[in-house]
Design a protein around this motif. Structure first.
Motif, mmCIF file in Angstrom:
data_model
loop_
_atom_site.group_PDB
_atom_site.id
_atom_site.type_symbol
_atom_site.label_atom_id
_atom_site.label_comp_id
_atom_site.label_asym_id
_atom_site.label_seq_id
_atom_site.Cartn_x
_atom_site.Cartn_y
_atom_site.Cartn_z
ATOM 1 N N PRO A 13 0.805 -1.230 0.000
ATOM 2 C CA PRO A 13 0.000 0.000 0.000
ATOM 3 C C PRO A 13 0.833 1.273 0.000
ATOM 4 C CG PRO A 13 0.164 -0.838 2.217
ATOM 5 C CD PRO A 13 0.852 -1.850 1.321
ATOM 6 N N ARG A 14 0.229 2.329 -0.511
ATOM 7 C CA ARG A 14 0.802 3.666 -0.349
ATOM 8 C C ARG A 14 0.733 4.015 1.140
ATOM 9 N NH1 ARG A 14 1.589 6.446 -4.959
ATOM 10 N NH2 ARG A 14 0.465 5.779 -6.809
ATOM 11 N N GLU A 15 1.653 4.849 1.584
ATOM 12 C CA GLU A 15 1.642 5.275 2.974
ATOM 13 C C GLU A 15 0.300 5.919 3.302
ATOM 14 O OE1 GLU A 15 4.143 8.169 5.965
ATOM 15 O OE2 GLU A 15 5.122 7.431 4.147
ATOM 16 N N GLY A 16 -0.287 5.483 4.389
ATOM 17 C CA GLY A 16 -1.578 6.006 4.813
ATOM 18 C C GLY A 16 -2.770 5.327 4.174
ATOM 19 N N ARG A 17 -2.537 4.398 3.257
ATOM 20 C CA ARG A 17 -3.633 3.720 2.544
ATOM 21 C C ARG A 17 -3.767 2.256 2.968
ATOM 22 N NH1 ARG A 17 -7.268 6.543 1.297
ATOM 23 N NH2 ARG A 17 -7.868 5.380 -0.522
ATOM 24 N N GLU A 18 -3.078 1.869 4.036
ATOM 25 C CA GLU A 18 -3.090 0.472 4.487
ATOM 26 C C GLU A 18 -4.495 -0.025 4.787
ATOM 27 O OE1 GLU A 18 0.866 2.353 5.546
ATOM 28 O OE2 GLU A 18 -1.231 2.942 5.814
ATOM 29 N N ALA A 19 -5.237 0.729 5.574
ATOM 30 C CA ALA A 19 -6.593 0.310 5.942
ATOM 31 C C ALA A 19 -7.513 0.280 4.729
ATOM 32 C CB ALA A 19 -7.167 1.220 7.023
ATOM 33 N N ALA A 20 -7.390 1.253 3.856
ATOM 34 C CA ALA A 20 -8.232 1.291 2.657
ATOM 35 C C ALA A 20 -7.944 0.094 1.760
ATOM 36 C CB ALA A 20 -8.011 2.597 1.896
ATOM 37 N N LEU A 21 -6.668 -0.282 1.629
ATOM 38 C CA LEU A 21 -6.320 -1.451 0.826
ATOM 39 C C LEU A 21 -6.901 -2.715 1.448
ATOM 40 C CD1 LEU A 21 -4.865 -2.877 -1.489
ATOM 41 C CD2 LEU A 21 -2.793 -2.876 -0.061
ATOM 42 N N ALA A 26 -10.714 -7.135 1.318
ATOM 43 C CA ALA A 26 -11.700 -7.914 2.076
ATOM 44 C C ALA A 26 -13.089 -7.838 1.446
ATOM 45 C CB ALA A 26 -11.740 -7.435 3.520
ATOM 46 N N ALA A 27 -13.398 -6.719 0.837
ATOM 47 C CA ALA A 27 -14.722 -6.533 0.235
ATOM 48 C C ALA A 27 -14.987 -7.480 -0.930
ATOM 49 C CB ALA A 27 -14.886 -5.081 -0.224
ATOM 50 N N ILE A 28 -13.940 -7.872 -1.663
ATOM 51 C CA ILE A 28 -14.178 -8.736 -2.832
ATOM 52 C C ILE A 28 -14.037 -10.221 -2.527
ATOM 53 C CG2 ILE A 28 -13.466 -6.905 -4.422
ATOM 54 C CD1 ILE A 28 -10.945 -8.680 -5.022
ATOM 55 N N VAL A 29 -13.438 -10.574 -1.385
ATOM 56 C CA VAL A 29 -13.164 -11.990 -1.103
ATOM 57 C C VAL A 29 -14.417 -12.862 -1.163
ATOM 58 C CG1 VAL A 29 -12.350 -13.627 0.645
ATOM 59 C CG2 VAL A 29 -10.986 -11.600 0.101
ATOM 60 N N PRO A 30 -15.521 -12.518 -0.501
ATOM 61 C CA PRO A 30 -16.690 -13.408 -0.562
ATOM 62 C C PRO A 30 -17.189 -13.669 -1.986
ATOM 63 C CG PRO A 30 -16.958 -11.807 1.201
ATOM 64 C CD PRO A 30 -15.750 -11.381 0.392
ATOM 65 N N ALA A 31 -17.200 -12.639 -2.814
ATOM 66 C CA ALA A 31 -17.667 -12.811 -4.196
ATOM 67 C C ALA A 31 -16.683 -13.637 -5.013
ATOM 68 C CB ALA A 31 -17.890 -11.453 -4.849
ATOM 69 N N VAL A 32 -15.389 -13.406 -4.819
ATOM 70 C CA VAL A 32 -14.388 -14.173 -5.572
ATOM 71 C C VAL A 32 -14.478 -15.654 -5.219
ATOM 72 C CG1 VAL A 32 -11.915 -14.541 -5.953
ATOM 73 C CG2 VAL A 32 -12.837 -12.211 -5.887
ATOM 74 N N HIS A 68 -11.257 -14.767 -13.815
ATOM 75 C CA HIS A 68 -11.216 -13.939 -12.599
ATOM 76 C C HIS A 68 -10.503 -12.616 -12.877
ATOM 77 C CE1 HIS A 68 -10.183 -12.500 -8.618
ATOM 78 N NE2 HIS A 68 -8.903 -12.632 -8.913
ATOM 79 N N ALA A 69 -9.343 -12.688 -13.513
ATOM 80 C CA ALA A 69 -8.533 -11.491 -13.762
ATOM 81 C C ALA A 69 -9.269 -10.480 -14.648
ATOM 82 C CB ALA A 69 -7.197 -11.877 -14.385
ATOM 83 N N ALA A 70 -10.132 -10.974 -15.522
ATOM 84 C CA ALA A 70 -10.878 -10.095 -16.426
ATOM 85 C C ALA A 70 -12.269 -9.749 -15.888
ATOM 86 C CB ALA A 70 -11.024 -10.771 -17.796
ATOM 87 N N GLY A 71 -12.609 -10.311 -14.736
ATOM 88 C CA GLY A 71 -13.960 -10.165 -14.207
ATOM 89 C C GLY A 71 -14.178 -8.938 -13.350
ATOM 90 N N PRO A 72 -15.420 -8.734 -12.937
ATOM 91 C CA PRO A 72 -15.790 -7.521 -12.209
ATOM 92 C C PRO A 72 -15.245 -7.440 -10.783
ATOM 93 C CG PRO A 72 -17.661 -9.008 -12.338
ATOM 94 C CD PRO A 72 -16.575 -9.590 -13.205
ATOM 95 N N ASN A 73 -15.061 -8.568 -10.118
ATOM 96 C CA ASN A 73 -14.592 -8.518 -8.736
ATOM 97 C C ASN A 73 -13.155 -8.017 -8.668
ATOM 98 O OD1 ASN A 73 -17.037 -9.563 -7.574
ATOM 99 N ND2 ASN A 73 -16.445 -11.548 -8.398
ATOM 100 N N PHE A 74 -12.264 -8.672 -9.402
ATOM 101 C CA PHE A 74 -10.878 -8.219 -9.432
ATOM 102 C C PHE A 74 -10.786 -6.851 -10.113
ATOM 103 C CE2 PHE A 74 -6.684 -7.859 -11.423
ATOM 104 C CZ PHE A 74 -5.900 -7.888 -10.280
#
Length: 98
Positions: A13-21, A26-32, A68-74
């Motif tokens: 992550p960029r400095e200060g973006r750790e939590a956002a990353l 985490a937001a995409i894991v269930p769908a993936v 997966h790589a071309a899909g909406p979740n990733f």
């Protein structure tokens, strides 16, 4: 020979973006995990470099990984890479030996 694809992906992550990353990943894991051919898709925080997300993935085949790589979740995550990442996404393909 197995058609399975195992890999480790590192997202620094960029400095200060750790939590956002972490939240974005985490937001995409269930769908993936519901994607065809996804056998394992887990996210980890690196103990050596806190804030760096290390993904461990197992896919039934290269074709499943390609979808997966071309899909909406990733794609939703990748669209934020410029904002979130300090380094390009690093992917290491693995070959199980034992």
């Amino acid at each position: 020979m197995s058609q399975q694809i195992q890999l480790v992906a590192r997202l620094v992550p960029r400095e200060g973006r750790e939590a956002a990353l972490a939240q974005a990943v985490a937001a995409i894991v269930p769908a993936v995990l519901k994607e065809p051919g996804c056998l394992v898709y887990t996210a980890h925080d690196s103990r050596e470099r806190s804030g760096t997300i290390v993904m461990y993935e197992v896919w039934e085949s290269q074709a499943a990984l390609d979808v997966h790589a071309a899909g909406p979740n990733f794609g939703a995550l990748a669209a934020r890479f410029d904002e979130l990442l300090d380094e390009p996404l690093a992917i290491e393909h693995l070959c199980k030996i034992a």
